[in-house]
Design a protein around this motif. Sequence first.
Motif, PDB file in Angstrom:
ATOM      1  N   SER A 142      -4.456  54.987 -61.299  1.00 60.48           N
ATOM      2  CA  SER A 142      -4.259  54.067 -60.184  1.00 60.48           C
ATOM      3  C   SER A 142      -5.356  54.320 -59.149  1.00 60.48           C
ATOM      4  O   SER A 142      -5.962  55.401 -59.138  1.00 60.48           O
ATOM      5  CB  SER A 142      -2.886  54.297 -59.557  1.00 60.48           C
ATOM      6  OG  SER A 142      -2.870  55.547 -58.881  1.00 60.48           O
TER       7      SER A 142
ATOM      8  N   ALA B 207      -5.446  55.077 -55.882  1.00 62.13           N
ATOM      9  CA  ALA B 207      -5.301  56.263 -55.032  1.00 62.13           C
ATOM     10  C   ALA B 207      -5.427  57.540 -55.848  1.00 62.13           C
ATOM     11  O   ALA B 207      -6.044  58.513 -55.412  1.00 62.13           O
ATOM     12  CB  ALA B 207      -3.966  56.227 -54.297  1.00 62.13           C
TER      13      ALA B 207
ATOM     14  N   GLY C 166      -9.155  50.783 -54.052  1.00 59.62           N
ATOM     15  CA  GLY C 166      -7.870  51.160 -53.459  1.00 59.62           C
ATOM     16  C   GLY C 166      -7.434  50.193 -52.369  1.00 59.62           C
ATOM     17  O   GLY C 166      -6.244  49.845 -52.266  1.00 59.62           O
TER      18      GLY C 166
ATOM     19  N   GLU D  11      -3.395  49.986 -51.777  1.00 56.62           N
ATOM     20  CA  GLU D  11      -2.927  51.367 -51.854  1.00 56.62           C
ATOM     21  C   GLU D  11      -3.534  52.257 -50.775  1.00 56.62           C
ATOM     22  O   GLU D  11      -2.937  53.249 -50.360  1.00 56.62           O
ATOM     23  CB  GLU D  11      -3.257  51.982 -53.224  1.00 56.62           C
ATOM     24  CG  GLU D  11      -2.437  51.437 -54.363  1.00 56.62           C
ATOM     25  CD  GLU D  11      -2.654  52.219 -55.652  1.00 56.62           C
ATOM     26  OE1 GLU D  11      -3.087  53.386 -55.596  1.00 56.62           O
ATOM     27  OE2 GLU D  11      -2.378  51.654 -56.725  1.00 56.62           O
TER      28      GLU D  11
ATOM     29  N   ARG E   5      -3.305  56.839 -47.763  1.00 59.32           N
ATOM     30  CA  ARG E   5      -2.440  55.828 -48.369  1.00 59.32           C
ATOM     31  C   ARG E   5      -1.824  54.949 -47.285  1.00 59.32           C
ATOM     32  O   ARG E   5      -1.478  55.410 -46.195  1.00 59.32           O
ATOM     33  CB  ARG E   5      -1.311  56.494 -49.165  1.00 59.32           C
ATOM     34  CG  ARG E   5      -1.773  57.218 -50.396  1.00 59.32           C
ATOM     35  CD  ARG E   5      -0.589  57.939 -51.036  1.00 59.32           C
ATOM     36  NE  ARG E   5      -1.030  58.794 -52.115  1.00 59.32           N
ATOM     37  CZ  ARG E   5      -1.215  58.391 -53.371  1.00 59.32           C
ATOM     38  NH1 ARG E   5      -0.997  57.140 -53.679  1.00 59.32           N
ATOM     39  NH2 ARG E   5      -1.610  59.221 -54.285  1.00 59.32           N
TER      40      ARG E   5
ATOM     41  N   GLN F 157       3.384  53.546 -49.654  1.00 56.70           N
ATOM     42  CA  GLN F 157       2.811  53.891 -50.959  1.00 56.70           C
ATOM     43  C   GLN F 157       3.189  55.331 -51.296  1.00 56.70           C
ATOM     44  O   GLN F 157       2.879  56.239 -50.530  1.00 56.70           O
ATOM     45  CB  GLN F 157       1.295  53.754 -50.942  1.00 56.70           C
ATOM     46  CG  GLN F 157       0.811  52.319 -50.826  1.00 56.70           C
ATOM     47  CD  GLN F 157       1.191  51.493 -52.028  1.00 56.70           C
ATOM     48  OE1 GLN F 157       1.208  51.994 -53.150  1.00 56.70           O
ATOM     49  NE2 GLN F 157       1.514  50.230 -51.812  1.00 56.70           N
TER      50      GLN F 157
END
Length: 198
Positions: A89, A91, A144, A149, A191, A195
Amino acid sequence: MKSGARAGDGRKPRADAIRNRERVLEAAKAVFSQGGPAASLEGVARQAGVGIGTLYRHFPTREALFEAVYRREVEQLVELVQALKAEASPAEALRLWLRANVAFVATKKGMLAALALATQKNPDLMAYSSDRLTQAVGELLARGAAAGEIRDDIGPEDVLRALIGMCYAQDRPDWQDSVLRLIDVFVDGLRLRGQPPG
């Protein structure tokens, strides 16, 4: 000449020469990150399983070897961005990339004195690495932010400045473990609210 190409005659290096060069670079990374700038080239050759003459054929000076290790580390970090974008992902990819940088800084710390000499001879070296790493982390941040995120008000220079600060603020033997923990906290702070941590 059948036994191999002479340097500069336009032929591609033999496969065993390429393998030897890679082994020397990998060994140099390990030796320099543990032994500091005084780490011997003989120690590098021994760890790589090659003779000292083979090492000098590829890297005629200590500075040439240090610069090659440094450039190789930078390129590996740039390539890692693409792999992480496919596997993690946004992050989590940023967190893993920053953690990979800690090993790079450990090698760099071990080569600091020689790198200073190398950059005197090649002043573009630091600019090259800074540009490449700024672009790499910029890709991760943009991904991101686009995914919702990571906050979008932090630039790549800010992230690299924070990373360098964490890595160089302490020189205790366990500094790497401490920095890895700080990176996790830092990424959690980037973040967007709501999140969950990776």
